[in-house]
Design a protein around this motif. Structure first.
Motif, PDB file in Angstrom:
ATOM      1  N   ASN A  34      28.938  54.648  54.542  1.00 19.04           N
ATOM      2  CA  ASN A  34      28.346  54.916  55.850  1.00 19.04           C
ATOM      3  C   ASN A  34      27.443  56.147  55.773  1.00 19.04           C
ATOM      4  O   ASN A  34      26.327  56.152  56.293  1.00 19.04           O
ATOM      5  CB  ASN A  34      29.442  55.104  56.894  1.00 19.04           C
ATOM      6  CG  ASN A  34      28.897  55.108  58.298  1.00 19.04           C
ATOM      7  OD1 ASN A  34      27.805  54.653  58.540  1.00 19.04           O
ATOM      8  ND2 ASN A  34      29.678  55.642  59.220  1.00 19.04           N
ATOM      9  N   LYS A  35      27.912  57.198  55.130  1.00 19.65           N
ATOM     10  CA  LYS A  35      27.128  58.423  54.976  1.00 19.65           C
ATOM     11  C   LYS A  35      25.871  58.153  54.157  1.00 19.65           C
ATOM     12  O   LYS A  35      24.787  58.641  54.483  1.00 19.65           O
ATOM     13  CB  LYS A  35      27.998  59.483  54.298  1.00 19.65           C
ATOM     14  CG  LYS A  35      27.367  60.841  54.195  1.00 19.65           C
ATOM     15  CD  LYS A  35      28.349  61.814  53.561  1.00 19.65           C
ATOM     16  CE  LYS A  35      27.802  63.215  53.489  1.00 19.65           C
ATOM     17  NZ  LYS A  35      28.745  64.126  52.854  1.00 19.65           N
ATOM     18  N   GLU A  36      25.988  57.361  53.114  1.00 24.30           N
ATOM     19  CA  GLU A  36      24.861  57.023  52.262  1.00 24.30           C
ATOM     20  C   GLU A  36      23.811  56.213  53.031  1.00 24.30           C
ATOM     21  O   GLU A  36      22.615  56.446  52.906  1.00 24.30           O
ATOM     22  CB  GLU A  36      25.359  56.220  51.058  1.00 24.30           C
ATOM     23  CG  GLU A  36      24.429  56.214  49.881  1.00 24.30           C
ATOM     24  CD  GLU A  36      25.099  55.574  48.690  1.00 24.30           C
ATOM     25  OE1 GLU A  36      24.947  54.354  48.537  1.00 24.30           O
ATOM     26  OE2 GLU A  36      25.767  56.296  47.944  1.00 24.30           O
ATOM     27  N   SER A  37      24.271  55.285  53.867  1.00 26.70           N
ATOM     28  CA  SER A  37      23.328  54.478  54.641  1.00 26.70           C
ATOM     29  C   SER A  37      22.617  55.323  55.700  1.00 26.70           C
ATOM     30  O   SER A  37      21.441  55.108  55.986  1.00 26.70           O
ATOM     31  CB  SER A  37      24.029  53.289  55.298  1.00 26.70           C
ATOM     32  OG  SER A  37      24.946  53.734  56.272  1.00 26.70           O
ATOM     33  N   VAL A  38      23.297  56.312  56.269  1.00 30.32           N
ATOM     34  CA  VAL A  38      22.661  57.207  57.239  1.00 30.32           C
ATOM     35  C   VAL A  38      21.561  58.012  56.550  1.00 30.32           C
ATOM     36  O   VAL A  38      20.465  58.180  57.095  1.00 30.32           O
ATOM     37  CB  VAL A  38      23.716  58.130  57.898  1.00 30.32           C
ATOM     38  CG1 VAL A  38      23.059  59.264  58.651  1.00 30.32           C
ATOM     39  CG2 VAL A  38      24.610  57.324  58.818  1.00 30.32           C
ATOM     40  N   GLN A  39      21.834  58.508  55.348  1.00 25.27           N
ATOM     41  CA  GLN A  39      20.819  59.254  54.606  1.00 25.27           C
ATOM     42  C   GLN A  39      19.630  58.359  54.263  1.00 25.27           C
ATOM     43  O   GLN A  39      18.473  58.782  54.343  1.00 25.27           O
ATOM     44  CB  GLN A  39      21.413  59.845  53.325  1.00 25.27           C
ATOM     45  CG  GLN A  39      22.355  60.996  53.568  1.00 25.27           C
ATOM     46  CD  GLN A  39      22.986  61.499  52.292  1.00 25.27           C
ATOM     47  OE1 GLN A  39      22.872  60.874  51.245  1.00 25.27           O
ATOM     48  NE2 GLN A  39      23.673  62.626  52.386  1.00 25.27           N
ATOM     49  N   GLU A  40      19.905  57.121  53.885  1.00 22.25           N
ATOM     50  CA  GLU A  40      18.833  56.182  53.562  1.00 22.25           C
ATOM     51  C   GLU A  40      17.981  55.897  54.793  1.00 22.25           C
ATOM     52  O   GLU A  40      16.753  55.836  54.703  1.00 22.25           O
ATOM     53  CB  GLU A  40      19.432  54.885  53.018  1.00 22.25           C
ATOM     54  CG  GLU A  40      18.406  53.881  52.548  1.00 22.25           C
ATOM     55  CD  GLU A  40      19.064  52.657  51.958  1.00 22.25           C
ATOM     56  OE1 GLU A  40      18.566  51.556  52.231  1.00 22.25           O
ATOM     57  OE2 GLU A  40      20.066  52.798  51.237  1.00 22.25           O
ATOM     58  N   ASN A  41      18.619  55.739  55.934  1.00 21.37           N
ATOM     59  CA  ASN A  41      17.876  55.515  57.177  1.00 21.37           C
ATOM     60  C   ASN A  41      17.000  56.724  57.512  1.00 21.37           C
ATOM     61  O   ASN A  41      15.867  56.570  57.970  1.00 21.37           O
ATOM     62  CB  ASN A  41      18.827  55.217  58.341  1.00 21.37           C
ATOM     63  CG  ASN A  41      19.455  53.845  58.242  1.00 21.37           C
ATOM     64  OD1 ASN A  41      18.942  52.970  57.559  1.00 21.37           O
ATOM     65  ND2 ASN A  41      20.571  53.663  58.911  1.00 21.37           N
ATOM     66  N   ASN A  42      17.537  57.923  57.304  1.00 20.21           N
ATOM     67  CA  ASN A  42      16.753  59.135  57.575  1.00 20.21           C
ATOM     68  C   ASN A  42      15.528  59.211  56.668  1.00 20.21           C
ATOM     69  O   ASN A  42      14.442  59.576  57.116  1.00 20.21           O
ATOM     70  CB  ASN A  42      17.612  60.388  57.406  1.00 20.21           C
ATOM     71  CG  ASN A  42      18.615  60.543  58.526  1.00 20.21           C
ATOM     72  OD1 ASN A  42      18.452  59.971  59.602  1.00 20.21           O
ATOM     73  ND2 ASN A  42      19.652  61.314  58.280  1.00 20.21           N
ATOM     74  N   THR A  43      15.697  58.873  55.381  1.00 16.25           N
ATOM     75  CA  THR A  43      14.551  58.906  54.472  1.00 16.25           C
ATOM     76  C   THR A  43      13.531  57.842  54.867  1.00 16.25           C
ATOM     77  O   THR A  43      12.317  58.090  54.792  1.00 16.25           O
ATOM     78  CB  THR A  43      14.990  58.701  53.013  1.00 16.25           C
ATOM     79  OG1 THR A  43      15.714  57.466  52.898  1.00 16.25           O
ATOM     80  CG2 THR A  43      15.851  59.860  52.541  1.00 16.25           C
ATOM     81  N   ASN A  44      13.994  56.666  55.296  1.00 18.63           N
ATOM     82  CA  ASN A  44      13.059  55.626  55.737  1.00 18.63           C
ATOM     83  C   ASN A  44      12.292  56.072  56.973  1.00 18.63           C
ATOM     84  O   ASN A  44      11.083  55.838  57.074  1.00 18.63           O
ATOM     85  CB  ASN A  44      13.805  54.316  56.031  1.00 18.63           C
ATOM     86  CG  ASN A  44      14.287  53.628  54.773  1.00 18.63           C
ATOM     87  OD1 ASN A  44      13.796  53.893  53.688  1.00 18.63           O
ATOM     88  ND2 ASN A  44      15.250  52.747  54.918  1.00 18.63           N
ATOM     89  N   ILE A  45      12.975  56.710  57.902  1.00 18.13           N
ATOM     90  CA  ILE A  45      12.312  57.204  59.114  1.00 18.13           C
ATOM     91  C   ILE A  45      11.293  58.275  58.753  1.00 18.13           C
ATOM     92  O   ILE A  45      10.174  58.284  59.280  1.00 18.13           O
ATOM     93  CB  ILE A  45      13.359  57.725  60.123  1.00 18.13           C
ATOM     94  CG1 ILE A  45      14.171  56.552  60.696  1.00 18.13           C
ATOM     95  CG2 ILE A  45      12.702  58.517  61.237  1.00 18.13           C
ATOM     96  CD1 ILE A  45      15.367  56.983  61.526  1.00 18.13           C
ATOM     97  N   ASN A  46      11.658  59.181  57.828  1.00 18.58           N
ATOM     98  CA  ASN A  46      10.729  60.231  57.400  1.00 18.58           C
ATOM     99  C   ASN A  46       9.495  59.635  56.728  1.00 18.58           C
ATOM    100  O   ASN A  46       8.373  60.098  56.946  1.00 18.58           O
ATOM    101  CB  ASN A  46      11.420  61.216  56.455  1.00 18.58           C
ATOM    102  CG  ASN A  46      12.418  62.091  57.186  1.00 18.58           C
ATOM    103  OD1 ASN A  46      12.338  62.253  58.396  1.00 18.58           O
ATOM    104  ND2 ASN A  46      13.361  62.644  56.444  1.00 18.58           N
ATOM    105  N   LYS A  47       9.704  58.599  55.908  1.00 14.55           N
ATOM    106  CA  LYS A  47       8.564  57.954  55.253  1.00 14.55           C
ATOM    107  C   LYS A  47       7.655  57.295  56.274  1.00 14.55           C
ATOM    108  O   LYS A  47       6.431  57.371  56.159  1.00 14.55           O
ATOM    109  CB  LYS A  47       9.050  56.912  54.250  1.00 14.55           C
ATOM    110  CG  LYS A  47       9.614  57.499  52.987  1.00 14.55           C
ATOM    111  CD  LYS A  47      10.065  56.441  52.025  1.00 14.55           C
ATOM    112  CE  LYS A  47      10.689  57.032  50.780  1.00 14.55           C
ATOM    113  NZ  LYS A  47      11.182  55.991  49.860  1.00 14.55           N
ATOM    114  N   LYS A  48       8.233  56.649  57.291  1.00 17.38           N
ATOM    115  CA  LYS A  48       7.426  56.016  58.326  1.00 17.38           C
ATOM    116  C   LYS A  48       6.618  57.052  59.095  1.00 17.38           C
ATOM    117  O   LYS A  48       5.439  56.851  59.388  1.00 17.38           O
ATOM    118  CB  LYS A  48       8.311  55.232  59.299  1.00 17.38           C
ATOM    119  CG  LYS A  48       8.853  53.952  58.734  1.00 17.38           C
ATOM    120  CD  LYS A  48       9.706  53.214  59.745  1.00 17.38           C
ATOM    121  CE  LYS A  48      10.312  51.964  59.134  1.00 17.38           C
ATOM    122  NZ  LYS A  48      11.177  51.251  60.100  1.00 17.38           N
TER     123      LYS A  48
END
Length: 134
Positions: A34-48
């Motif tokens: 869950n923590k890993e997926s939250v970090q991945e979502n944050n990086t995707n949002i930052n890239k967008k």
């Protein structure tokens, strides 16, 4: 004949502890994923966000370049301009031989390169120098 089966209490405790340990391992794995997926979502949002900012910046730069090209064409005169190209980081304008380029020399100074060929006049302006001076 009577058979008496004794149950050992240690087995129950071992089963209970192994069950608790198993639940602990699964819950730890769940929280880790869950923590890993939250970090991945944050990086995707930052890239967008970064791509959107780059698009906005590119639009602003493109608009500024088009404005400068319009100014160049106005200074030369539209009937004298044969072709306009952007090659690498330079604005290249191909003009007729009877073109008066004095207005470009006055406006852009040393950032403009004017070359007379047999068929036409080639005017080249560096985009980086152009925006550094503004």
């Amino acid at each position: 004949m009577i058979v008496v089966v004794r149950r050992n209490k240690k087995i129950k405790v071992i089963k209970f502890l192994s069950f608790v340990i198993l639940i602990g391992i699964f819950s730890g794995y769940y929280f880790y994923i869950n923590k890993e997926s939250v970090q991945e979502n944050n990086t995707n949002i930052n890239k967008k966000i970064q791509t959107q900012e780059k698009k906005k910046y590119n639009k602003i730069v493109e608009k500024n370049i088009l404005n400068e090209v319009e100014k160049i064409v106005d200074l030369i005169g539209q009937k004298y301009v044969h072709d306009i190209k952007i090659i690498e980081e330079n604005i290249v304008v191909f003009c007729l031989l009877e073109t008066n380029t004095d207005a470009l020399k006055v406006r852009y100074g040393s950032t403009v390169l004017i070359e007379n060929t047999i068929d036409e006049i080639i005017v080249m302006i560096d985009i980086k120098d152009l925006f550094r001076s503004n």
